[in-house]
Motif scaffolding. Structure first.
Motif: not given
Length: 198
Positions: A4-5, A7-9, A11-12, A15
């Motif tokens: 998930i870590y 995936l968050s990067w 996603s950033i 964006q």
């Protein structure tokens, strides 16, 4: 936990790329509008310069900003009005354009110095930088490409007439410039010549 870590990067990054593409598309659209409506753009930029001037006077009267900050801002407005005289034709080596670039840097330095010494809320600092320092130079920056499509009409740099000066810039003779122009017009207007197929 690590998945998930990652995936968050990801996603950033997505964006950021989306926002960058949106800003680029918006700037492209603004540049197209400016190229199409140069007279209206000139009036809008003039009103922006007057707005910035009024804001500087208001900051001096109502907020008691330092005199050096306000006088530099008012001088920048005068230089911007000088740059607007030849709009949309902006020569990057002209003294007005070079002075505008220098004044942007100096105004930022003086503004940062003032806001480092005095505490203001972030929204007020952002309002100052947006209305006084960024609005007019950004409008000139976006409209730099508008001068590429302008026919020579009033800007003469030599003793020759304007049209001769335009066509001979960087050329040996006036005829080669005109012939080159007619060649480009012929290629863009007339259909390509057909080749005979045997």
């Amino acid at each position: 936990m690590w998945f998930i870590y990652l995936l968050s990067w990801l996603s950033i990054l997505l964006q950021i790329s989306f926002v960058t593409l949106a800003i680029a598309a918006g700037l492209y659209y603004l540049a197209e509008l400016i190229e199409e409506y140069t007279v209206v753009t000139s009036k809008i930029i003039k009103y922006m310069i007057w707005l910035s001037t009024c804001v500087y006077v208001g900051l001096l009267i109502f907020e008691s900003f330092p005199l050096i900050l306000v006088s530099l801002g008012l001088f920048s407005s005068v230089v911007h009005l000088g740059l607007l005289r030849t709009f949309p034709y902006i020569q990057l080596t002209s003294p007005n354009f070079v002075l505008t670039c220098l004044l942007v840097a100096v105004n930022h330095y003086v503004g940062f110095q003032h806001f480092a010494e005095q505490h203001y809320p972030f929204t007020e600092v952002l309002a100052y930088f947006t209305l006084c320092l960024w609005l007019v130079p950004f409008a000139f920056f976006v409209s730099l490409s508008a001068g590429d499509n302008v026919l020579p009409c009033t800007i003469a740099q030599s003793e020759n007439d304007v049209v001769s000066n335009y066509f001979t810039k960087g050329k040996k003779s006036r005829r080669s410039g005109i012939l080159t122009l007619f060649g480009v017009l012929k290629e863009s207007v007339l259909p390509p010549a057909r080749q005979k197929i045997y």
